[in-house]
Design a protein around this motif. Sequence first.
Motif, mmCIF file in Angstrom:
data_model
loop_
_atom_site.group_PDB
_atom_site.id
_atom_site.type_symbol
_atom_site.label_atom_id
_atom_site.label_comp_id
_atom_site.label_asym_id
_atom_site.label_seq_id
_atom_site.Cartn_x
_atom_site.Cartn_y
_atom_site.Cartn_z
ATOM 1 N N CYS A 1 0.818 -1.209 0.000
ATOM 2 C CA CYS A 1 0.000 0.000 0.000
ATOM 3 C C CYS A 1 0.855 1.263 0.000
ATOM 4 C CB CYS A 1 -0.926 0.028 1.213
ATOM 5 S SG CYS A 1 -2.358 -1.024 1.001
ATOM 6 N N MET A 2 2.100 1.145 0.445
ATOM 7 C CA MET A 2 2.995 2.295 0.409
ATOM 8 C C MET A 2 3.641 2.440 -0.971
ATOM 9 S SD MET A 2 3.083 4.063 3.193
ATOM 10 C CE MET A 2 4.661 4.847 3.463
ATOM 11 N N LYS A 3 3.259 1.589 -1.906
ATOM 12 C CA LYS A 3 3.823 1.588 -3.263
ATOM 13 C C LYS A 3 5.356 1.642 -3.233
ATOM 14 C CE LYS A 3 -0.352 2.548 -5.309
ATOM 15 N NZ LYS A 3 -1.101 3.799 -5.259
ATOM 16 N N PRO A 4 5.969 0.661 -2.597
ATOM 17 C CA PRO A 4 7.431 0.699 -2.436
ATOM 18 C C PRO A 4 8.150 0.335 -3.739
ATOM 19 C CG PRO A 4 6.575 -1.348 -1.563
ATOM 20 C CD PRO A 4 5.387 -0.564 -2.037
ATOM 21 N N ASP A 5 9.415 0.759 -3.835
ATOM 22 C CA ASP A 5 10.243 0.376 -4.985
ATOM 23 C C ASP A 5 10.909 -0.966 -4.721
ATOM 24 O OD1 ASP A 5 9.671 2.878 -5.952
ATOM 25 O OD2 ASP A 5 11.470 3.774 -5.057
ATOM 26 N N ILE A 6 11.134 -1.242 -3.452
ATOM 27 C CA ILE A 6 11.875 -2.437 -3.066
ATOM 28 C C ILE A 6 11.090 -3.143 -1.972
ATOM 29 C CG2 ILE A 6 14.046 -3.272 -2.045
ATOM 30 C CD1 ILE A 6 15.253 -0.522 -2.966
ATOM 31 N N MET A 7 11.067 -4.474 -2.028
ATOM 32 C CA MET A 7 10.431 -5.209 -0.938
ATOM 33 C C MET A 7 11.465 -6.116 -0.283
ATOM 34 S SD MET A 7 7.114 -4.778 -0.319
ATOM 35 C CE MET A 7 6.354 -6.307 0.192
ATOM 36 N N LEU A 8 11.509 -6.069 1.044
ATOM 37 C CA LEU A 8 12.389 -6.949 1.797
ATOM 38 C C LEU A 8 11.525 -8.001 2.493
ATOM 39 C CD1 LEU A 8 14.561 -4.195 3.552
ATOM 40 C CD2 LEU A 8 14.998 -5.323 1.359
ATOM 41 N N PHE A 9 11.920 -9.244 2.398
ATOM 42 C CA PHE A 9 11.179 -10.309 3.081
ATOM 43 C C PHE A 9 12.143 -11.007 4.039
ATOM 44 C CE2 PHE A 9 8.972 -9.636 -0.865
ATOM 45 C CZ PHE A 9 7.631 -9.800 -0.569
ATOM 46 N N ASP A 10 11.824 -10.958 5.321
ATOM 47 C CA ASP A 10 12.707 -11.592 6.294
ATOM 48 C C ASP A 10 12.065 -12.896 6.773
ATOM 49 O OD1 ASP A 10 14.547 -12.231 8.179
ATOM 50 O OD2 ASP A 10 14.165 -10.508 9.488
#
Lengths: 259, 380
Positions: free
Chosen positions: A168-177
């Motif tokens: 929803c924040m329209k990110p450029d990068i997604m981190l998955f931990d």
Amino acid sequence: MSDQASAKVHKPGDEAVIKLTNVNKWYGKFHVLKDINLTIRKGERVVVCGPSGSGKSTMIRCINRLEEHQAGSIVVNGTELTNDVKAIEAIRRDVGMVFQSFNLFPHLTVLENLILAPTWVKKVPRKEAIDTAMYYLGRVKIPDQASKYPGQLSGGQQQRVAIARSLCMKPDIMLFDEPTSALDPEMIKEVLDVMSELAQEGMTMVCVTHEMGFARSVADTVVFMADGSVVEKNTPHELFSNPQEERTKKFLSQIIQHH
Amino acid sequence: MSTEYKPHPEDALSHVEEPATVYPVNPPTKSLDLLGWARSNLFGSIPNTILTLVALFLLVETLPPLINWAFISSVWSSATPDACRADGVGACWAVVQNKYRFILFGLYPYEEQWRPVVSTLLYIFAVAVSCNPRFWSRRLLVVWAVVVFGSGILMWGGILGLPYVENEKWGGLPLTLMLSVLGIALAFPLGILAALGRRSDLPVIRSVSVVYIELVRGVPLISVLFMASVMIPLFLPEGVTINKLLRAFIGIVLFTGAYIAEAVRGGLQALPRGQYEAADALGLGYWQKTRLIILPQAIRLVIPPLVNQFISMFKDTSLVFIVGLFDLLNTVKTALTDPLWRPYYVEAYVFTALIYFLFCYFMARYSQYLERHLNTGVRR
């Protein structure tokens, strides 16, 4: 393996969006990250794997400064991570993160969880934020749960809400931990499906996971870490079928016994 | 089912089409007749029976005389204490009848006492409205501004044709209520700030918070009140005075704030770190994170100790007698200096205790309601 072909339609670009240079970090005397050098390009899907305690979670958490590195430099989207709080908040707006333990806000409904950051951080009008939230809830296939509280959902549903919350924040990068480590086996697939779809759309993704099948079918690059260092980095095909380092071979032989 | 049937381990799960036993739809009901209930709950075992009998004995011994004293042979109404002096007379409630105006309103001029009545009702109204979650919005601040301002005008007067009454003459229930309600309203935010400060990364803010909390918590309220009343004037430039009421009020707020800070800190520490991290990762700033994510959850966790603190503070306002203010307890004491009615101090104190109890019981019940209400989403 037809999945594999379709998953990699997008080719990552040449532009580096995350660049770690000689990153070092200690917990007290314990050297968790040792001279990490890693460049991640726009649209690249990177899976980080390795034994527990190898520093992979710490590394990914340094990228949005949930952890502070003590030496070296980390540049995200052209901004270097320093003590500048405003710069860090700006980077965090562009970098979404999904946690092992979901970390939804239990006192807010699913919809409220989703619109909170857009309305308060990005000042998106509430109406628009709700539309976006409902769109992403549809994408993660639980639009009917919007008015429930996180505690009323299953683990898999909670994790999908958490992914939607980041999107929803329209990110450029997604981190998955380690997004699937806390899930029951039958819920792992529903989360991985959502992540694969995201990967197909060309989202830059950095994913710490033990799901080798996911790495094989989705990742452009697999990074193998052990004892705080990057041991080996290659395409999934090369790394899994032709590992160069002894440490990698040992790790792979151990997980393959069960897969 | 055939008698030779031996379940095979692999069969265990698939074996579902067996002619089903008919399960009862409802759980078995317990028989609820009085005798059965008493047998299982009061006389279930020998120790239980003994305890029941002892309790019954104590009740029989104490309850009838108490009822007799309080209600049956008591004097409810009399202009003089003569009626109470007769033999075999129980409680002399006439003392309340004769002294309630002074107990409730202290030295406030007799003909003007409608003003503290209205003022008290205004405060009770504002509290009642604030207690209802349906009215939780910014508009509440307006209600409070009107109530505080309005009751100030009423109590002081001096305009609108109301004779001026200096606050040395305020007393009784309105004073106790004002000190408590406004005290809570100020001590709560102060406590939250101190709790946040104590966990701050900034060393100066952290030290200031720690010093404040530990210093104030380490001394009795009486000494804080003394200091507020004796020391504050020393720090003020010459010619500037703060009146006694305000000084006592500041003392109470500082004192309660320190305790609230520690209760709130307990809630802050109980929150999983993931909540802070998730808020950070979404790019929320410190105050947004604190206001939207951390405090709503932390305060919910510490409602019982918080309300405990409020109740304790409500009763502790009675210590302001030490600086010469006439709160509800002090007005009773003063009313009983009348030699005619002095022998009936028990009744006067019972009356006052009832007033305190009413307010404290309300707070306790409200706290339970609030816990239930706010837990709707969190309970699993």
